[in-house]
Design an enzyme around this catalytic site. Structure first.
Site, short mmCIF file in Angstrom:
data_model
loop_
_atom_site.label_atom_id
_atom_site.label_comp_id
_atom_site.label_asym_id
_atom_site.label_seq_id
_atom_site.Cartn_x
_atom_site.Cartn_y
_atom_site.Cartn_z
N ASP A 1 0.86 -1.19 0.00
CA ASP A 1 0.00 0.00 0.00
C ASP A 1 0.89 1.23 0.00
OD1 ASP A 1 -2.40 -1.34 -0.03
OD2 ASP A 1 -2.62 -1.36 2.14
N ASP B 1 -6.97 -1.14 -4.89
CA ASP B 1 -8.10 -0.81 -4.02
C ASP B 1 -8.99 0.24 -4.68
OD1 ASP B 1 -7.07 -2.50 -2.06
OD2 ASP B 1 -5.89 -0.90 -1.15
#
EC number: 3.4.23.36
Length: 208
Positions: free
Chosen positions: A146, A166
């Site tokens: 991330d 995402d």
């Protein structure tokens, strides 16, 4: 009876309109591009930054913070205990989307499913090459990279960390909601037209 049922199922599957051309020429290239774009960004972050390092990308809007997430989207459930559960659920999610994608034949729903599939597939496969992270002195593999954090705080948005995959999933959900609204509006419009036609027919019969 079972034989006839099986024959009917096979016949329907063979003659079903899968919209293969649209999927192969439009949907698959979209998914491929989104997956590759996500992977390239992850690779750059891993190559250029150290875990937990952060920097300002667009001041007041978007920051970059490299983190390996063991949990689900947006950094939720980031723990070794959640890792197996997350990978299992992600695998089931992707498998279900593949089945749905195969049988969808409405173009707008195919696009929505493509976005969801691109995000889910990108994150799932990226776990295979992501570097390990340290938790309680132990190296743990299987996390996902991330890197994005909002530079503003709206309903706790500054606490979420995410990647492009995402984002693809969230855009896919948004497109899916839009498709659902379009379907409901279309059904409502058709229902009103049908009722008006029936009213006109009744009036014509009364007049005649």
């Amino acid at each position: 009876m079972l034989k006839n049922l099986a024959q009917n199922v096979i016949f329907n599957l063979k003659n079903y309109d899968y919209k293969w051309k649209f999927k192969l020429y439009i949907a698959v290239p979209i998914m491929t591009f989104l997956i590759l774009f996500d992977w390239i960004v992850k690779w750059i972050v891993v190559a250029k930054m150290n875990e937990n390092e952060s920097l300002i990308f667009i001041n007041g809007f978007l920051n970059i913070q490299y983190k390996i997430n063991l949990g689900s989207a947006f950094g939720n459930g980031d723990s070794a205990e959640e890792l197996k559960k997350t990978i299992t659920l992600a695998s089931l999610f992707v498998f279900a989307l593949i089945v749905v994608f195969i049988f969808l034949n409405d173009k707008k729903w195919i696009i929505a499913c493509s976005l969801l599939l691109a995000g889910g597939f990108a994150n799932l496969l990226a776990r295979a090459w992501a570097p390990p992270t340290i938790r309680n002195g132990e190296e743990i593999y299987g996390g996902v990279v991330d890197m994005f954090v909002w530079g503003f705080n709206f309903l706790g948005s500054a606490n979420y960390i995410f990647n492009l995959a995402d984002l693809w999933v969230n855009i896919g959900v948004g497109v899916g909601i839009l498709c659902l609204i379009m379907e409901l509006v279309s059904m409502f419009t058709k229902k009103n037209k049908t009722e008006k036609i029936e009213e006109e027919e009744v009036k014509d019969e009364i007049k005649s």
